[in-house]
Design a protein around this motif. Structure first.
Motif, mmCIF file in Angstrom:
data_model
loop_
_atom_site.group_PDB
_atom_site.id
_atom_site.type_symbol
_atom_site.label_atom_id
_atom_site.label_comp_id
_atom_site.label_asym_id
_atom_site.label_seq_id
_atom_site.Cartn_x
_atom_site.Cartn_y
_atom_site.Cartn_z
ATOM 1 N N GLU A 74 0.823 -1.203 0.000
ATOM 2 C CA GLU A 74 0.000 0.000 0.000
ATOM 3 C C GLU A 74 0.865 1.265 0.000
ATOM 4 N N TYR A 75 1.970 1.228 0.736
ATOM 5 C CA TYR A 75 2.873 2.376 0.745
ATOM 6 C C TYR A 75 3.438 2.633 -0.652
ATOM 7 N N LEU A 76 3.891 1.580 -1.316
ATOM 8 C CA LEU A 76 4.440 1.735 -2.660
ATOM 9 C C LEU A 76 3.377 2.196 -3.648
ATOM 10 N N ASN A 77 2.150 1.714 -3.479
ATOM 11 C CA ASN A 77 1.067 2.154 -4.358
ATOM 12 C C ASN A 77 0.800 3.647 -4.185
ATOM 13 N N GLU A 78 0.840 4.130 -2.948
ATOM 14 C CA GLU A 78 0.632 5.553 -2.693
ATOM 15 C C GLU A 78 1.802 6.390 -3.201
ATOM 16 N N THR A 79 3.010 5.862 -3.046
ATOM 17 C CA THR A 79 4.201 6.617 -3.414
ATOM 18 C C THR A 79 4.449 6.613 -4.913
ATOM 19 N N PHE A 80 4.092 5.508 -5.565
ATOM 20 C CA PHE A 80 4.287 5.367 -7.012
ATOM 21 C C PHE A 80 2.951 4.998 -7.667
ATOM 22 N N PRO A 81 2.019 5.932 -7.716
ATOM 23 C CA PRO A 81 0.662 5.602 -8.184
ATOM 24 C C PRO A 81 0.587 5.169 -9.649
ATOM 25 N N ASP A 82 1.607 5.495 -10.439
ATOM 26 C CA ASP A 82 1.589 5.116 -11.855
ATOM 27 C C ASP A 82 2.214 3.745 -12.106
ATOM 28 N N ALA A 83 2.637 3.069 -11.050
ATOM 29 C CA ALA A 83 3.314 1.776 -11.224
ATOM 30 C C ALA A 83 2.348 0.635 -11.508
ATOM 31 N N GLY A 84 1.060 0.850 -11.254
ATOM 32 C CA GLY A 84 0.075 -0.186 -11.556
ATOM 33 C C GLY A 84 0.009 -1.302 -10.543
ATOM 34 N N LEU A 85 0.395 -1.031 -9.293
ATOM 35 C CA LEU A 85 0.305 -2.079 -8.284
ATOM 36 C C LEU A 85 -1.131 -2.489 -8.001
ATOM 37 N N LEU A 86 -2.060 -1.604 -8.257
ATOM 38 C CA LEU A 86 -3.486 -1.920 -8.184
ATOM 39 C C LEU A 86 -4.133 -1.605 -9.522
ATOM 40 N N PRO A 87 -5.185 -2.344 -9.892
ATOM 41 C CA PRO A 87 -5.891 -2.054 -11.140
ATOM 42 C C PRO A 87 -6.515 -0.661 -11.111
ATOM 43 N N THR A 88 -6.849 -0.136 -12.276
ATOM 44 C CA THR A 88 -7.411 1.214 -12.359
ATOM 45 C C THR A 88 -8.897 1.246 -12.007
ATOM 46 N N ALA A 89 -9.653 0.222 -12.356
ATOM 47 C CA ALA A 89 -11.092 0.205 -12.083
ATOM 48 C C ALA A 89 -11.351 -0.066 -10.610
ATOM 49 N N ALA A 90 -12.323 0.641 -10.032
ATOM 50 C CA ALA A 90 -12.596 0.546 -8.601
ATOM 51 C C ALA A 90 -12.945 -0.880 -8.172
ATOM 52 N N ALA A 91 -13.796 -1.548 -8.942
ATOM 53 C CA ALA A 91 -14.207 -2.901 -8.573
ATOM 54 C C ALA A 91 -13.014 -3.857 -8.619
ATOM 55 N N ALA A 92 -12.182 -3.708 -9.629
ATOM 56 C CA ALA A 92 -11.001 -4.564 -9.736
ATOM 57 C C ALA A 92 -10.011 -4.261 -8.621
ATOM 58 N N ARG A 93 -9.872 -2.985 -8.251
ATOM 59 C CA ARG A 93 -8.991 -2.641 -7.138
ATOM 60 C C ARG A 93 -9.452 -3.306 -5.848
ATOM 61 N N ALA A 94 -10.753 -3.261 -5.607
ATOM 62 C CA ALA A 94 -11.299 -3.889 -4.404
ATOM 63 C C ALA A 94 -11.051 -5.394 -4.427
ATOM 64 N N HIS A 95 -11.244 -5.999 -5.592
ATOM 65 C CA HIS A 95 -11.023 -7.440 -5.743
ATOM 66 C C HIS A 95 -9.557 -7.783 -5.493
ATOM 67 N N CYS A 96 -8.663 -6.979 -6.067
ATOM 68 C CA CYS A 96 -7.233 -7.200 -5.907
ATOM 69 C C CYS A 96 -6.824 -7.095 -4.442
ATOM 70 N N ARG A 97 -7.341 -6.091 -3.763
ATOM 71 C CA ARG A 97 -7.033 -5.936 -2.337
ATOM 72 C C ARG A 97 -7.577 -7.120 -1.526
ATOM 73 N N ALA A 98 -8.757 -7.584 -1.895
ATOM 74 C CA ALA A 98 -9.383 -8.674 -1.142
ATOM 75 C C ALA A 98 -8.575 -9.952 -1.234
ATOM 76 N N ILE A 99 -8.148 -10.332 -2.425
ATOM 77 C CA ILE A 99 -7.413 -11.594 -2.546
ATOM 78 C C ILE A 99 -5.989 -11.444 -2.026
ATOM 79 N N SER A 100 -5.431 -10.234 -2.102
ATOM 80 C CA SER A 100 -4.111 -10.004 -1.508
ATOM 81 C C SER A 100 -4.198 -10.116 0.008
ATOM 82 N N GLY A 101 -5.252 -9.550 0.585
ATOM 83 C CA GLY A 101 -5.454 -9.659 2.023
ATOM 84 C C GLY A 101 -5.716 -11.082 2.461
ATOM 85 N N GLU A 102 -6.412 -11.838 1.624
ATOM 86 C CA GLU A 102 -6.680 -13.242 1.952
ATOM 87 C C GLU A 102 -5.377 -14.042 2.039
#
Length: 217
Positions: A74-102
């Motif tokens: 999350e720190y790297l995503n905030e610091t380097f927002p253009d790196a694509g660590l999370l998907p651009t679409a909100a639903a996909a971002r939520a999905h990505c966070r969910a399975i990463s947290g799992e």
């Protein structure tokens, strides 16, 4: 000298070190690696002085100290927002966070039964019953993501989720876990990924006497 330092443990055995290292590579962060053996009392004491827990990976960057893998992501995503660590679409971002947290908080039985060991290769391996639901759940996650986002990575392009699940690909290869073709293709994508190849090459060069460990659950 790089502006950041990533403290890691064994490249052959430490799945959490691999995750943090991949995240830094994906972010494009210029960082130095600091390898530490937490079984060495002096190095363990040094690491305890740096953070309130003996955990790796540990990122030091511009005065910021982060020692939890998901927090690093999350720190790297905030610091380097253009790196694509999370998907651009909100639903996909939520999905990505969910399975990463799992992955971050679960799959204890799989980690215990199939510890990461990149050098090892078993022709067959009997997975104890407690770990089988974890293996099945990971297959379900991968199948859903690949069908939803089209591959070849879990969300199309590499994201933090691929960093979180990359060590599982190595475990499945080490312990000869049978995979459906689409899931094997995903693992092959991970193995062919340039940063993963760099890590694997270094892992294979490690001395064999490195003690197996898994320090974050």
């Amino acid at each position: 000298m790089a502006s950041a330092t990533l403290t890691i443990s064994s490249k052959n055995y430490s799945s959490w070190s691999l995750r943090g290292w991949l995240l830094c590579k994906m972010a494009g962060l210029d960082f130095d690696e600091k390898a530490i053996d937490i079984d060495d009392p002096e190095q363990r004491q040094e690491l305890l002085l740096l953070s309130p827990s003996v955990r790796v990976p540990r990122l030091s960057h511009d005065g910021v100290e982060v020692w939890d893998t998901l927090a690093i992501a999350e720190y790297l995503n905030e610091t380097f927002p253009d790196a694509g660590l999370l998907p651009t679409a909100a639903a996909a971002r939520a999905h990505c966070r969910a399975i990463s947290g799992e992955m971050h908080s679960g799959f204890y039985n799989l980690r215990s039964a199939l510890p990461m060991n990149i050098k090892a290769k078993h022709q067959s391996f009997k997975i104890f019953s407690g770990a089988r639901p974890d293996v099945q759940r990971i297959k379900e996650i991968w199948t859903d993501c690949l069908a939803t986002y089209g591959g070849p990575f879990l969300f199309g392009a590499p994201t933090m989720a691929d960093a979180m699940y990359a060590p599982v690909c190595t475990r499945f290869r080490t312990y000869a876990v049978e995979l459906e073709p689409v899931l094997q293709a995903y693992c092959d994508t991970i193995f062919d990924w340039a940063p993963m190849q760099e890590w694997t090459a270094a892992a294979l060069e490690e001395p064999d006497e490195v003690i197996e460990l898994e320090v974050e659950f």
